[in-house]
Design an enzyme around this catalytic site. Structure first.
Site, PDB file in Angstrom:
ATOM      1  CE1 TYR A 107       0.842  -9.078   2.115  1.00 16.31           C
ATOM      2  CE2 TYR A 107       2.541  -7.518   1.477  1.00 16.31           C
ATOM      3  CZ  TYR A 107       1.226  -7.941   1.427  1.00 16.31           C
ATOM      4  OH  TYR A 107       0.312  -7.245   0.695  1.00 16.31           O
ATOM      5  CE  LYS A 142      -0.875  -7.233   4.534  1.00 18.11           C
ATOM      6  NZ  LYS A 142      -0.311  -6.047   3.838  1.00 18.11           N
ATOM      7  CB  VAL A 144      -1.855  -5.807   7.845  1.00 16.81           C
ATOM      8  CG1 VAL A 144      -1.035  -4.654   7.275  1.00 16.81           C
ATOM      9  CG2 VAL A 144      -1.049  -6.561   8.897  1.00 16.81           C
ATOM     10  CB  THR A 147      -0.943  -0.008   1.219  1.00 19.79           C
ATOM     11  OG1 THR A 147      -1.660  -1.239   1.240  1.00 19.79           O
ATOM     12  CG2 THR A 147      -1.933   1.139   1.174  1.00 19.79           C
TER      13      THR A 147
END
Length: 293
Positions: A135, A163, A205, A47
């Site tokens: 992640y 994540k 998240v 992001t």
């Protein structure tokens, strides 16, 4: 046990009119997010447009956000890449900025086998004293980290969180089942937050928390308090926002939303572009429905 928090925001990177990182706006945004429910911030992740940030820009962002909210919220630095040696070196530099943790994305494009994933993460984790969040986002990386590989990785002392951004609830449930009880499994997708909480997840998240952080925090806390009815109500209320923010590639829509609401984060860097007119109309409608504009 490491405490990253329940609600972590994957923070956008603000740019000015010249396309340069706007560090003052980044500082202001970090403070605002923490005031509105975020327990921690993930900086220079997907992001945050990490592929188009330079190493120097990332390190300055880490320092800037630590200065703004250090001690009030956890600051997690995105340092992962598909080059193990480079990731090790960058992670060491990031640690010196005072961040609280590291986010390591699965190596993208080169698609290592599971043993390669294990060795990559192990090498990087051993190079830092900070707690590490792995992640898993196969839609962007082209490779899925399996529960069996995560179980091996969880044996490394400072690998403490995951994540999970597969959109696969069965896999998320299996992750929770096979990992240690104190290992933190986070949803990496806003629309999967409540489902993943329901199978033992630790939180999210989030992208949408830029806009509705307090409501997402309330949803998490309601679920954890056993108020499933309230948590479900909030999930259903926010689901249209979760969907509209991903009409196109993230973070295009959330940046557009922030700009609409008077938070000047600028546009995305190429190769990402702005939203289409019909996407903007849908976004405006949802923001109005939620009383945000």
């Amino acid at each position: 046990m490491v405490e990253f928090g329940k609600l972590l925001t994957a923070m956008v990177t603000p740019f000015n009119e010249d396309g340069e990182v706007d560090y003052q706006t980044a500082k202001n945004l970090a403070i605002k997010l923490v005031e509105n429910g975020s327990d921690g911030l993930v900086i220079a992740g997907t992001t945050g447009e990490s592929p188009t940030l330079t190493t120097e820009e990332k390190l300055t962002l880490f320092s800037t956000v630590v200065e703004a909210v250090g001690g009030k919220a956890t600051v997690i630095a995105g340092t992962g890449s598909n080059n193990t040696k480079a990731t090790v070196e960058f992670t060491k530099e990031a640690e010196r900025t005072g961040v609280d943790g590291i986010l390591l994305v699965a190596p993208y494009y080169n698609k290592p086998p599971q043993e390669g994933l294990y060795q990559h993460f192990k090498k990087v984790a051993e190079a830092t004293t900070l707690p590490v969040m792995i992640y898993n986002i196969p839609g962007r990386t082209g490779i899925n980290i399996t529960p069996a590989t995560m179980r091996r990785l969880a044996e490394i002392d400072n690998i403490v969180a995951l994540k999970e951004s597969t959109g696969n609830l069965e896999q998320a449930a299996e992750m929770v089942r096979v990992l240690p009880k104190d290992f933190l499994v986070y949803s990496g997708d806003d629309n999967m937050t409540l489902p993943i909480l329901s199978v033992g997840g630790a939180g999210v998240v989030s992208v949408a928390s830029h806009l509705v952080g307090r409501r997402i925090k309330n949803m998490i806390e309601a679920h954890q308090a056993g108020d499933v009815t309230e948590a479900t109500k909030l999930h259903q209320e926010l689901l249209p926002l979760f969907r509209v923010l991903f009409l196109t590639t993230n973070p295009i829509m959330v940046k557009a939303a922030l700009n609409m609401l008077g938070i000047p984060v600028g546009t995305t860097r190429l190769p990402l572009v702005g939203p289409e007119p019909n996407e903007l109309e849908q976004l405006k409608e949802i923001l109005q429905q939620l009383g945000l504009s």
